[in-house]
Design a protein around this motif. Structure first.
Motif, PDB file in Angstrom:
ATOM      1  N   VAL A   1       0.813  -1.211   0.000  1.00  0.00           N
ATOM      2  CA  VAL A   1       0.000   0.000   0.000  1.00  0.00           C
ATOM      3  C   VAL A   1       0.849   1.266   0.000  1.00  0.00           C
ATOM      4  O   VAL A   1       1.951   1.297   0.546  1.00  0.00           O
ATOM      5  N   PRO A   2       0.329   2.341  -0.611  1.00  0.00           N
ATOM      6  CA  PRO A   2       0.915   3.666  -0.402  1.00  0.00           C
ATOM      7  C   PRO A   2       0.502   4.170   0.975  1.00  0.00           C
ATOM      8  O   PRO A   2      -0.340   3.543   1.636  1.00  0.00           O
ATOM      9  N   GLU A   3       1.092   5.280   1.397  1.00  0.00           N
ATOM     10  CA  GLU A   3       0.755   5.862   2.701  1.00  0.00           C
ATOM     11  C   GLU A   3       0.779   4.792   3.788  1.00  0.00           C
ATOM     12  O   GLU A   3      -0.172   4.626   4.565  1.00  0.00           O
ATOM     13  N   HIS A   4       1.882   4.080   3.846  1.00  0.00           N
ATOM     14  CA  HIS A   4       1.961   2.901   4.697  1.00  0.00           C
ATOM     15  C   HIS A   4       1.689   3.202   6.170  1.00  0.00           C
ATOM     16  O   HIS A   4       0.988   2.444   6.845  1.00  0.00           O
ATOM     17  N   GLU A   5       2.225   4.293   6.671  1.00  0.00           N
ATOM     18  CA  GLU A   5       2.037   4.622   8.091  1.00  0.00           C
ATOM     19  C   GLU A   5       0.553   4.868   8.395  1.00  0.00           C
ATOM     20  O   GLU A   5       0.029   4.414   9.412  1.00  0.00           O
TER      21      GLU A   5
ATOM     22  N   ARG B   1       4.864  -2.008   2.301  1.00  0.00           N
ATOM     23  CA  ARG B   1       5.016  -0.717   1.620  1.00  0.00           C
ATOM     24  C   ARG B   1       4.976  -0.929   0.111  1.00  0.00           C
ATOM     25  O   ARG B   1       5.447  -1.942  -0.412  1.00  0.00           O
ATOM     26  N   ARG B   2       4.447   0.056  -0.598  1.00  0.00           N
ATOM     27  CA  ARG B   2       4.321  -0.062  -2.054  1.00  0.00           C
ATOM     28  C   ARG B   2       5.636   0.366  -2.717  1.00  0.00           C
ATOM     29  O   ARG B   2       5.752   1.457  -3.277  1.00  0.00           O
ATOM     30  N   ALA B   3       6.600  -0.512  -2.653  1.00  0.00           N
ATOM     31  CA  ALA B   3       7.908  -0.275  -3.264  1.00  0.00           C
ATOM     32  C   ALA B   3       7.789  -0.364  -4.785  1.00  0.00           C
ATOM     33  O   ALA B   3       6.808  -0.909  -5.312  1.00  0.00           O
ATOM     34  N   PRO B   4       8.782   0.189  -5.533  1.00  0.00           N
ATOM     35  CA  PRO B   4       8.693   0.186  -7.004  1.00  0.00           C
ATOM     36  C   PRO B   4       8.431  -1.181  -7.615  1.00  0.00           C
ATOM     37  O   PRO B   4       7.713  -1.288  -8.614  1.00  0.00           O
TER      38      PRO B   4
END
Length: 246
Positions: A7-11, A47-50
């Motif tokens: 996901v984006p905005e992981h925190e 986390r939405r890594a590349p």
């Protein structure tokens, strides 16, 4: 059964799930890492890594199959799209991520030995798990056949009604004859559900979890109370899942 998502905005997402899932006097999920209350990693929020940019924003269940390589190939033959296919140095398939013809994402993994399967309950009561899994699509018959071929599930019809018109949804059964997932027509009570694999996660205090959803930037799409109580929700980045009382 397990599942994960990048996901984006992981925190922000981590805070949402931590708050929503960790309700009740004896929470079924740990707020600090989203493991269940036995310390088992049933769901993973990454986390939405590349390298994960090609993955859709959907919770992806990990479906066990006898031969990952054969299942990945069969999915592609039947109109699915292979997003990732990991192999070891010898070329043996380790796992895959696939979109079915409806765009629903799922992972394919090898069969897990029975002794490694985490319990659904302990002596003190229920634990965090994926309580159920279903997929709602316009063409449930074709989707049923896709998963029969790719995963090897068998089928049991579940009689339904849309007004006065009867129809059948499908319980997909594993090799042990037990229900593994549901495939439903997008009609009747399910008419407005999205074509994604819907995880049903139990929580310790259902009403408190619903209260926290909007407080943390999510949305309650549909809440049903009665013989089968559940809520379809969206997290802050729009990902769908469902909650049930634990």
């Amino acid at each position: 059964m397990s599942a994960d998502i990048a996901v984006p905005e992981h925190e922000k997402e981590m805070r949402f799930y931590s708050r929503v899932l960790s309700t009740g006097e004896r929470p079924l999920w740990r707020a600090e890492d989203l493991m269940n209350n036995l310390g088992l990693p049933i769901i993973g929020l990454g986390r939405r890594a590349p390298e994960y940019e090609s993955l859709p924003l959907q919770w992806m269940p990990h479906i066990q199959v006898a031969d990952v390589g054969s299942s990945v190939a069969r999915a592609a033959e039947l109109g699915g799209k292979v997003l990732m296919h990991m192999k070891d140095d010898s070329g043996r398939s380790q796992w895959g991520v696939v979109l079915d013809p409806n765009g629903a994402a799922f992972g394919l993994i090898p069969v897990i030995p029975a002794e490694a399967v985490p319990p659904a309950a302990d002596e003190d009561g229920p634990v965090g798990c994926i309580a159920w899994l279903d997929l709602t699509v316009p063409n449930a018959d074709a989707t049923r056949d896709f998963y029969k071929e790719v995963v090897g599930w068998s089928v049991q019809e579940i009689l339904m009604k849309d007004g006065d018109e009867p129809y059948a949804d499908y319980a997909m059964l594993g090799s042990d004859g037990k229900g593994a997932a549901g495939i439903c027509h997008a009609r009747g009570a399910n008419a407005d559900l999205p074509p994604v694999w819907m995880l049903y996660l139990p929580v310790g205090d259902f009403e408190e979890s619903l209260r926290r959803i909007e407080e943390e930037g999510g949305k309650v799409v549909k809440a049903v109370r009665g013989e089968f109580t559940y809520a379809v929700i969206q997290d802050p980045v729009g990902v769908y899942l469902a909650l049930v009382p634990g």
